[in-house]
Scaffold this motif. Structure first.
Motif, PDB file in Angstrom:
ATOM      1  N   GLU A 223       1.018  -1.221   0.050  1.00  0.00           N
ATOM      2  CA  GLU A 223      -0.147   0.068   0.041  1.00  0.00           C
ATOM      3  C   GLU A 223       0.827   1.461   0.033  1.00  0.00           C
ATOM      4  O   GLU A 223       1.893   1.304   0.607  1.00  0.00           O
ATOM      5  CB  GLU A 223      -0.871   0.105   1.287  1.00  0.00           C
ATOM      6  CG  GLU A 223      -1.703  -1.128   1.545  1.00  0.00           C
ATOM      7  CD  GLU A 223      -1.129  -2.086   2.652  1.00  0.00           C
ATOM      8  OE1 GLU A 223      -1.873  -2.251   3.398  1.00  0.00           O
ATOM      9  OE2 GLU A 223       0.120  -2.388   2.374  1.00  0.00           O
ATOM     10  N   SER A 224       0.298   2.299  -0.626  1.00  0.00           N
ATOM     11  CA  SER A 224       1.080   3.438  -0.739  1.00  0.00           C
ATOM     12  C   SER A 224       1.004   4.335   0.703  1.00  0.00           C
ATOM     13  O   SER A 224      -0.070   4.275   1.306  1.00  0.00           O
ATOM     14  CB  SER A 224       0.398   4.443  -1.521  1.00  0.00           C
ATOM     15  OG  SER A 224       0.937   5.665  -1.573  1.00  0.00           O
ATOM     16  N   ARG A 225       2.215   4.764   1.146  1.00  0.00           N
ATOM     17  CA  ARG A 225       2.179   5.437   2.457  1.00  0.00           C
ATOM     18  C   ARG A 225       1.104   6.500   2.847  1.00  0.00           C
ATOM     19  O   ARG A 225       0.527   6.648   3.732  1.00  0.00           O
ATOM     20  CB  ARG A 225       3.483   5.723   3.028  1.00  0.00           C
ATOM     21  CG  ARG A 225       3.673   6.036   4.613  1.00  0.00           C
ATOM     22  CD  ARG A 225       5.128   6.099   4.797  1.00  0.00           C
ATOM     23  NE  ARG A 225       5.413   6.519   6.103  1.00  0.00           N
ATOM     24  CZ  ARG A 225       5.479   7.763   6.607  1.00  0.00           C
ATOM     25  NH1 ARG A 225       5.599   8.518   5.345  1.00  0.00           N
ATOM     26  NH2 ARG A 225       5.731   8.242   7.491  1.00  0.00           N
ATOM     27  N   VAL A 229       0.077  12.046  -1.977  1.00  0.00           N
ATOM     28  CA  VAL A 229       1.320  12.557  -2.298  1.00  0.00           C
ATOM     29  C   VAL A 229       2.043  11.482  -3.666  1.00  0.00           C
ATOM     30  O   VAL A 229       2.395  12.131  -4.303  1.00  0.00           O
ATOM     31  CB  VAL A 229       2.277  12.786  -1.146  1.00  0.00           C
ATOM     32  CG1 VAL A 229       3.873  12.978  -1.413  1.00  0.00           C
ATOM     33  CG2 VAL A 229       1.971  13.406   0.013  1.00  0.00           C
ATOM     34  N   ASP A 230       1.702  10.240  -3.150  1.00  0.00           N
ATOM     35  CA  ASP A 230       2.393   9.562  -4.156  1.00  0.00           C
ATOM     36  C   ASP A 230       1.509   9.855  -5.642  1.00  0.00           C
ATOM     37  O   ASP A 230       2.328   9.868  -6.660  1.00  0.00           O
ATOM     38  CB  ASP A 230       1.910   8.136  -3.571  1.00  0.00           C
ATOM     39  CG  ASP A 230       2.789   7.005  -4.596  1.00  0.00           C
ATOM     40  OD1 ASP A 230       3.361   7.439  -5.529  1.00  0.00           O
ATOM     41  OD2 ASP A 230       2.397   5.963  -4.528  1.00  0.00           O
ATOM     42  N   ARG A 364      -2.612   1.188  -6.197  1.00  0.00           N
ATOM     43  CA  ARG A 364      -2.047   1.665  -4.962  1.00  0.00           C
ATOM     44  C   ARG A 364      -2.631   2.919  -4.616  1.00  0.00           C
ATOM     45  O   ARG A 364      -2.935   3.416  -3.622  1.00  0.00           O
ATOM     46  CB  ARG A 364      -0.571   1.829  -4.873  1.00  0.00           C
ATOM     47  CG  ARG A 364       0.098   0.122  -4.764  1.00  0.00           C
ATOM     48  CD  ARG A 364       1.516   0.304  -4.509  1.00  0.00           C
ATOM     49  NE  ARG A 364       2.253   0.899  -5.326  1.00  0.00           N
ATOM     50  CZ  ARG A 364       3.411   1.636  -5.384  1.00  0.00           C
ATOM     51  NH1 ARG A 364       3.902   1.475  -4.035  1.00  0.00           N
ATOM     52  NH2 ARG A 364       4.074   2.262  -6.348  1.00  0.00           N
ATOM     53  N   VAL A 365      -2.952   3.823  -5.736  1.00  0.00           N
ATOM     54  CA  VAL A 365      -3.443   5.064  -5.671  1.00  0.00           C
ATOM     55  C   VAL A 365      -4.819   5.433  -6.510  1.00  0.00           C
ATOM     56  O   VAL A 365      -5.171   6.493  -6.621  1.00  0.00           O
ATOM     57  CB  VAL A 365      -2.237   6.039  -6.084  1.00  0.00           C
ATOM     58  CG1 VAL A 365      -1.178   6.105  -5.248  1.00  0.00           C
ATOM     59  CG2 VAL A 365      -1.787   5.977  -7.447  1.00  0.00           C
ATOM     60  N   ARG A 366      -5.219   4.200  -7.054  1.00  0.00           N
ATOM     61  CA  ARG A 366      -6.296   4.431  -7.774  1.00  0.00           C
ATOM     62  C   ARG A 366      -7.783   5.210  -7.217  1.00  0.00           C
ATOM     63  O   ARG A 366      -8.260   5.871  -7.905  1.00  0.00           O
ATOM     64  CB  ARG A 366      -6.821   3.112  -8.493  1.00  0.00           C
ATOM     65  CG  ARG A 366      -7.820   3.294  -9.516  1.00  0.00           C
ATOM     66  CD  ARG A 366      -8.257   1.883 -10.050  1.00  0.00           C
ATOM     67  NE  ARG A 366      -7.007   1.524 -11.166  1.00  0.00           N
ATOM     68  CZ  ARG A 366      -6.440   0.193 -11.077  1.00  0.00           C
ATOM     69  NH1 ARG A 366      -6.984  -0.704 -10.358  1.00  0.00           N
ATOM     70  NH2 ARG A 366      -5.447  -0.116 -12.056  1.00  0.00           N
TER      71      ARG A 366
END
Length: 432
Positions: A223-225, A229-230, A364-366
Motif C-alpha cells: 500500500e502507498s504510505r 502525495v504518491d 495503489r493510488v487508484r
C-alpha cells in the motif's frame, strides 16, 4: 486481472449500483429543490434572480466539499480498503440528507436556516466525494480486463436512476399537492425517504468482499504510505488531462438536470411538473445508453469514444435550447429537446468515463486518483455551472445562447483532453 466468479461480480455490480443510486438521489434531490424552494424559503430576497443565485451557491458548496471527501476517503480506501469506505460514505450521505428535511425555514429561525442547510450540504459533498470512486472501483477491479468499460459503466447508471427518482418524487409531490402544501412541507418528503433507502444499501454493501486487486496489494504490504502525495508525484499530467476530460460531463449534466428546470419554469413559464417529467424521462433513457457506450469503449477504445462523445454532446446544446425557446408551448418538443441530448448523447461521455479515469492510475493510488480527478474538477465543471448559467441568462436578456456557447466550449476542452490521454497514456495498467 480478475479471476472472480461471475456470481461475485454480479453481487458487486448490484452493490455499487444500488449504493450509487442512493447517493445520487440524495445529492441531486437538493439540486432539483434548490431552484424551486430554497431560493424562496431559505434565501429571501426582493430580487428572484439573487435568491436563485444564493440557493445555487449552497448547491456549489457541496461540490467544493467533494474533493476533500475524495482525498479523505480515497486515502483510507487505498490504505484500508474500498468496501469499508463505501459503507461509511453511504451512512454520512443518508444522515445529512435526512437532516435537511428537518431544517425550519428562514422565517422561523432566521440566519440559522441557511447556515444549517449549508452544513448539511457540506456533509453531503464529503460523502459523495468518497462514494463515487469506491463504487466504480469495485466493479472495475472485479471485472474481466476486456469488459472493464462495460462493468465500470454500470455504477454510472446510479446517476440516472438517482436523478430519475429525485425528479420523479418531486414531480409526483408537485402534481398531487397544492402549491401551498408542496411549498410548506411536501418537498421535505423526498429527503425523509432517503433514510429508508440507506438501510437497503447498507444491507447489500455489508455482504460483499474486497476487490481481488486491492487484496493482492494488501497481502504484499505494498500500500502507498500517503496515496495523495504518491499520486501527485507520479501522475501530475494524468490528473490535469483527466480533469479536462471531465469538464463536459459536469457542465452538461448541471445545465440539463439542474439549471433547465429553473429555466423552463421561471423563464419559459413551463409548468414545474412538465419540466421535471422531461428530465425524469431523459434519465430513464440514459439508463439504457450508459452501458451501451461503456461496452462500445471496450470495442473501439476508451479515448475515441470519449473524444467524439464530448464533441457531439457539447454541440447538441444548440439545437436543444433552440427548440426549447421556439416551441416552449409544445411540451412534447421541449421533452425531446432534453431527452435526446441528455438521455443519449450525454451517456456517450458518462458511460466510458469511469474506466477512462481508472486507467490513469495504478491500484495503489487508484481510489485517491480517480476521486480527486472527478471531484476536484467538479468544482468548476459542475458546482458553479448553475450559477454561471443563471448569470449568462441575465447578461443576455433571458436568451440562452451564451449558455450554449459555454457548453460547446466545455465539449471542445474535454475532447482535446481525451485526445491527449489517448496519445500519452498507455492502455496497459502499470503493475501495483
Amino acid at each position: 486481472m480478475s479471476n472472480a466468479p461471475l456470481s461475485a461480480i454480479r453481487k458487486v455490480v448490484a452493490s455499487s449500483l444500488i449504493g450509487a443510486t442512493i447517493e445520487w438521489y440524495d445529492f441531486f434531490l437538493y439540486g432539483v429543490v434548490a431552484g424551486l424552494i430554497f431560493n424562496k424559503q431559505y434565501f429571501p430576497s426582493h430580487d428572484p434572480l439573487v435568491g436563485t443565485m444564493l440557493a445555487y451557491a449552497t448547491f456549489a458548496v457541496g461540490f467544493l466539499a467533494r474533493p476533500f471527501g475524495g482525498i479523505i476517503f480515497g486515502h483510507f480506501g487505498d490504505r484500508i480498503g474500498r468496501k469499508s469506505m463505501l459503507v461509511f460514505t453511504l451512512i454520512l450521505m443518508g444522515v445529512s440528507t435526512f437532516l435537511i428535511a428537518l431544517i425550519p425555514n428562514y422565517e422561523s429561525i432566521g440566519i440559522w436556516a441557511p447556515i444549517l442547510l449549508l452544513v448539511c450540504r457540506v456533509l453531503q459533498g464529503l460523502g459523495l466525494g468518497g462514494e463515487w470512486g469506491g463504487a466504480v472501483l469495485m466493479t472495475f477491479e472485479y471485472a474481466p480486463p476486456r469488459k472493464r468499460g462495460l462493468y465500470a459503466s454500470l455504477p454510472q447508471i446510479g446517476l440516472s436512476v438517482g436523478l430519475c427518482l429525485a425528479a420523479g418524487v418531486v414531480a409526483l409531490l408537485s402534481a398531487t399537492l397544492s402549491d401551498e402544501a408542496f411549498s410548506d412541507w411536501g418537498w421535505r418528503v423526498g429527503f425523509v425517504l432517503s433514510a429508508g433507502l440507506v438501510f437497503v444499501g447498507l444491507y447489500i454493501r455489508l455482504t460483499i468482499r474486497e476487490t481481488p486487486e486491492f487484496t493482492r496489494v494488501k497481502q504484499a504490504n505494498e500500500e502507498s504510505r500517503i496515496p495523495f502525495v504518491d499520486m501527485m508525484k507520479r501522475y501530475p499530467g494524468n490528473i490535469i488531462k483527466g480533469m479536462g476530460a471531465r469538464y463536459i460531463d459536469g457542465v452538461f449534466f448541471n445545465i440539463f438536470a439542474v439549471f433547465s428546470i429553473s429555466y423552463l419554469t421561471n423563464t419559459l413559464n413551463l409548468h414545474r411538473t412538465d419540466a421535471l417529467t422531461g428530465v425524469m424521462v431523459a434519465a430513464v433513457v440514459m439508463c439504457v445508453f450508459i452501458p451501451i457506450f461503456g461496452a462500445l469503449s471496450d470495442r473501439i477504445g476508451r479515448t475515441r469514444t470519449y473524444f467524439w462523445g464530448s464533441l457531439v454532446t457539447g454541440i447538441s446544446a444548440l439545437p436543444a435550447f433552440w427548440l426549447m425557446t421556439q416551441y416552449s408551448d409544445h411540451v412534447l418538443v421541449v421533452w425531446l429537446s432534453i431527452i435526446i441530448p441528455f438521455g443519449i448523447f450525454y451517456a456517450s461521455v458518462y458511460g466510458p468515463e469511469a474506466a477512462l479515469f481508472c486507467e490513469l492510475f495504478d491500484t495503489r493510488v487508484r481510489y485517491t486518483g480517480i476521486s480527486f480527478v472527478y471531484q476536484f474538477s467538479g468544482i468548476f465543471a459542475s458546482g458553479i455551472t448553475p450559477m454561471i448559467a443563471t448569470a449568462l441568462l441575465g447578461l443576455n436578456d433571458g436568451q440562452p445562447w451564451l449558455i450554449v456557447a459555454y457548453t460547446i466550449f466545455a465539449g471542445v476542452v474535454s475532447a482535446f483532453s481525451a485526445w491527449l490521454i489517448g496519445r500519452s497514456v498507455s492502455r496497459q495498467l502499470q503493475p501495483a
